[in-house]
Design a protein around this motif. Sequence first.
Motif, PDB file in Angstrom:
ATOM      1  N   UNK A 177       0.846  -1.191   0.000  1.00  0.00           N
ATOM      2  CA  UNK A 177       0.000   0.000   0.000  1.00  0.00           C
ATOM      3  C   UNK A 177       0.878   1.236   0.000  1.00  0.00           C
ATOM      4  N   UNK A 178       0.424   2.258  -0.708  1.00  0.00           N
ATOM      5  CA  UNK A 178       1.150   3.512  -0.748  1.00  0.00           C
ATOM      6  C   UNK A 178       0.677   4.510   0.289  1.00  0.00           C
ATOM      7  N   UNK A 179      -0.199   4.099   1.210  1.00  0.00           N
ATOM      8  CA  UNK A 179      -0.729   5.031   2.203  1.00  0.00           C
ATOM      9  C   UNK A 179       0.329   5.502   3.196  1.00  0.00           C
ATOM     10  N   UNK A 180       1.344   4.650   3.433  1.00  0.00           N
ATOM     11  CA  UNK A 180       2.441   5.007   4.330  1.00  0.00           C
ATOM     12  C   UNK A 180       3.728   4.974   3.517  1.00  0.00           C
ATOM     13  N   UNK A 181       4.567   6.019   3.587  1.00  0.00           N
ATOM     14  CA  UNK A 181       5.810   6.035   2.820  1.00  0.00           C
ATOM     15  C   UNK A 181       6.652   4.783   3.069  1.00  0.00           C
ATOM     16  N   UNK A 182       7.173   4.220   1.992  1.00  0.00           N
ATOM     17  CA  UNK A 182       7.936   2.981   2.077  1.00  0.00           C
ATOM     18  C   UNK A 182       9.144   3.116   2.997  1.00  0.00           C
ATOM     19  N   UNK A 183       9.823   4.262   2.937  1.00  0.00           N
ATOM     20  CA  UNK A 183      11.011   4.437   3.767  1.00  0.00           C
ATOM     21  C   UNK A 183      10.668   4.469   5.247  1.00  0.00           C
ATOM     22  N   UNK A 184       9.450   4.899   5.591  1.00  0.00           N
ATOM     23  CA  UNK A 184       9.027   4.895   6.989  1.00  0.00           C
ATOM     24  C   UNK A 184       8.706   3.475   7.445  1.00  0.00           C
ATOM     25  N   UNK A 185       8.025   2.713   6.597  1.00  0.00           N
ATOM     26  CA  UNK A 185       7.708   1.335   6.945  1.00  0.00           C
ATOM     27  C   UNK A 185       8.974   0.506   7.112  1.00  0.00           C
ATOM     28  N   UNK A 186       9.985   0.775   6.301  1.00  0.00           N
ATOM     29  CA  UNK A 186      11.232   0.016   6.388  1.00  0.00           C
ATOM     30  C   UNK A 186      11.885   0.182   7.759  1.00  0.00           C
ATOM     31  N   UNK A 187      11.650   1.323   8.402  1.00  0.00           N
ATOM     32  CA  UNK A 187      12.250   1.563   9.714  1.00  0.00           C
ATOM     33  C   UNK A 187      11.640   0.674  10.801  1.00  0.00           C
ATOM     34  N   UNK A 188      10.450   0.132  10.550  1.00  0.00           N
ATOM     35  CA  UNK A 188       9.809  -0.749  11.526  1.00  0.00           C
ATOM     36  C   UNK A 188      10.386  -2.164  11.500  1.00  0.00           C
ATOM     37  N   UNK A 189      11.156  -2.475  10.464  1.00  0.00           N
ATOM     38  CA  UNK A 189      11.755  -3.798  10.339  1.00  0.00           C
ATOM     39  C   UNK A 189      12.823  -3.995  11.426  1.00  0.00           C
ATOM     40  N   UNK A 190      13.154  -5.249  11.746  1.00  0.00           N
ATOM     41  CA  UNK A 190      12.694  -6.475  11.087  1.00  0.00           C
ATOM     42  C   UNK A 190      11.360  -6.967  11.645  1.00  0.00           C
ATOM     43  N   UNK A 191      10.663  -7.708  10.806  1.00  0.00           N
ATOM     44  CA  UNK A 191       9.410  -8.333  11.188  1.00  0.00           C
ATOM     45  C   UNK A 191       9.646  -9.835  11.377  1.00  0.00           C
ATOM     46  N   UNK A 192       9.116 -10.431  12.434  1.00  0.00           N
ATOM     47  CA  UNK A 192       9.285 -11.882  12.630  1.00  0.00           C
ATOM     48  C   UNK A 192       8.314 -12.668  11.739  1.00  0.00           C
ATOM     49  N   UNK A 193       8.627 -12.713  10.446  1.00  0.00           N
ATOM     50  CA  UNK A 193       7.712 -13.343   9.493  1.00  0.00           C
ATOM     51  C   UNK A 193       7.538 -14.840   9.745  1.00  0.00           C
ATOM     52  N   UNK A 194       8.492 -15.438  10.456  1.00  0.00           N
ATOM     53  CA  UNK A 194       8.359 -16.864  10.773  1.00  0.00           C
ATOM     54  C   UNK A 194       7.202 -17.111  11.739  1.00  0.00           C
ATOM     55  N   UNK A 195       6.662 -16.032  12.341  1.00  0.00           N
ATOM     56  CA  UNK A 195       5.553 -16.171  13.284  1.00  0.00           C
ATOM     57  C   UNK A 195       4.189 -15.926  12.634  1.00  0.00           C
ATOM     58  N   UNK A 196       4.169 -15.736  11.307  1.00  0.00           N
ATOM     59  CA  UNK A 196       2.881 -15.558  10.635  1.00  0.00           C
ATOM     60  C   UNK A 196       2.056 -16.834  10.708  1.00  0.00           C
ATOM     61  N   UNK A 197       0.755 -16.663  10.623  1.00  0.00           N
ATOM     62  CA  UNK A 197      -0.178 -17.796  10.641  1.00  0.00           C
ATOM     63  C   UNK A 197      -1.067 -17.684   9.405  1.00  0.00           C
ATOM     64  N   UNK A 198      -1.675 -18.798   8.985  1.00  0.00           N
ATOM     65  CA  UNK A 198      -2.600 -18.721   7.844  1.00  0.00           C
ATOM     66  C   UNK A 198      -3.691 -17.685   8.098  1.00  0.00           C
ATOM     67  N   UNK A 199      -4.048 -16.967   7.065  1.00  0.00           N
ATOM     68  CA  UNK A 199      -5.032 -15.885   7.190  1.00  0.00           C
ATOM     69  C   UNK A 199      -6.373 -16.402   7.697  1.00  0.00           C
ATOM     70  N   UNK A 200      -6.868 -15.745   8.729  1.00  0.00           N
ATOM     71  CA  UNK A 200      -8.221 -15.976   9.239  1.00  0.00           C
ATOM     72  C   UNK A 200      -8.827 -14.634   9.607  1.00  0.00           C
TER      73      UNK A 200
END
Length: 360
Positions: free
Chosen positions: A215-238
């Motif tokens: 999504x372009x609603x939040x600047x990409x460079x700002x979102x990058x600052x929130x990294x890292x994300x623990x993507x290994x903890x994602x679960x199937x979408x519900x």
Amino acid sequence: MTDQDVAPAPGRAFQCEACGGVSEYAPGTYALRCPYCRHEQDITPIPRQVTEHPIEELAELPPRAAAPGGVKVFACPGCHAVTESDTLSDRCPFCATPLVTDASGTERVVPEAVLPFGVGREQARDALAKWAASRWFAPGELKKVTEAETFRGSYLPHWTYDAQTATRYTGERGEHYWVEEEDSEGRKRQVRHTRWHHTSGTVGRFFDDVLVPGSGQVPEEELDKLAPWPLEETVPYQEEYLAGFRTVRYDVEPEAGLESAKARMAPVIRADCKRDIGGDEQRVHSMSTLYSGLTFKLVLLPVWFLTYLHAGKAWPVMVNARTGEVIGKRPYSAVKIALASVGGALLIALTVLLVLTQRN
């Protein structure tokens, strides 16, 4: 079909099995919690794994039913109001019922995975309080940042891409050597020179979960600052994980996201080429990369948003709702900076005075 022609879709609400109220997802758990009686009921996991989809599937997908960024029209099961929204989940603007809509009705690609909120509202407030207290030269009003009414949680869409890459490169390897030279005054010294050799080769790398904002609603460079994300903890979408939070629809198509992912891979591949060249210095003249085993998925990541006002200007703050990382812009207090400057000048003057006194 235009947005105005879209039939209202029933927004889903999750009824509390104890009191009949509407439950919301409880951050940090795998349960829904009723805000009225506090009863919790477990979210029953769906029997599937998070799947990486071959990139070839995109060619088989039909066009999006509603234009990216367009509105969804849905009906609230609580007060029966019909509203328009550009989100997949939100609260009814009339009765505040937490609503979740069916993504398969309008989305070309439905979310494959979700990283549930792990940081609750109060935990996010604590993180914001620590962040505010650590801001040097911030105005006193910043300490009230945790009391802002605009504090809200949202899921943001992101694309992830996997790829096996093979890159053919050409370049030069620089090797240093030293020569004794004499300057204009007859003094001898060692001078470093570099001997360059043309080279070429191939490097390979597997990229796993290259993350690109959807999504372009939040600047990409700002979102990058929130990294890292623990993507290994994602679960199937519900849908249950979305209840009580706002979920933004993607407006960056996966094909465009892939090009952004390749741009993110490029500097890593260039660094691999330089390591392969070796020597003391490296020059990379060209790179040609082949991508195989390309896969993608749409994942929802949790963020707490906050906007506070100071001197007539809005200042945004974001909290990674899984790790507690806080990023944001902050104002500076001219008064505090001036006082600090005066204090520094007085300290210097006092030091000089003490030195002069000791000498006398």
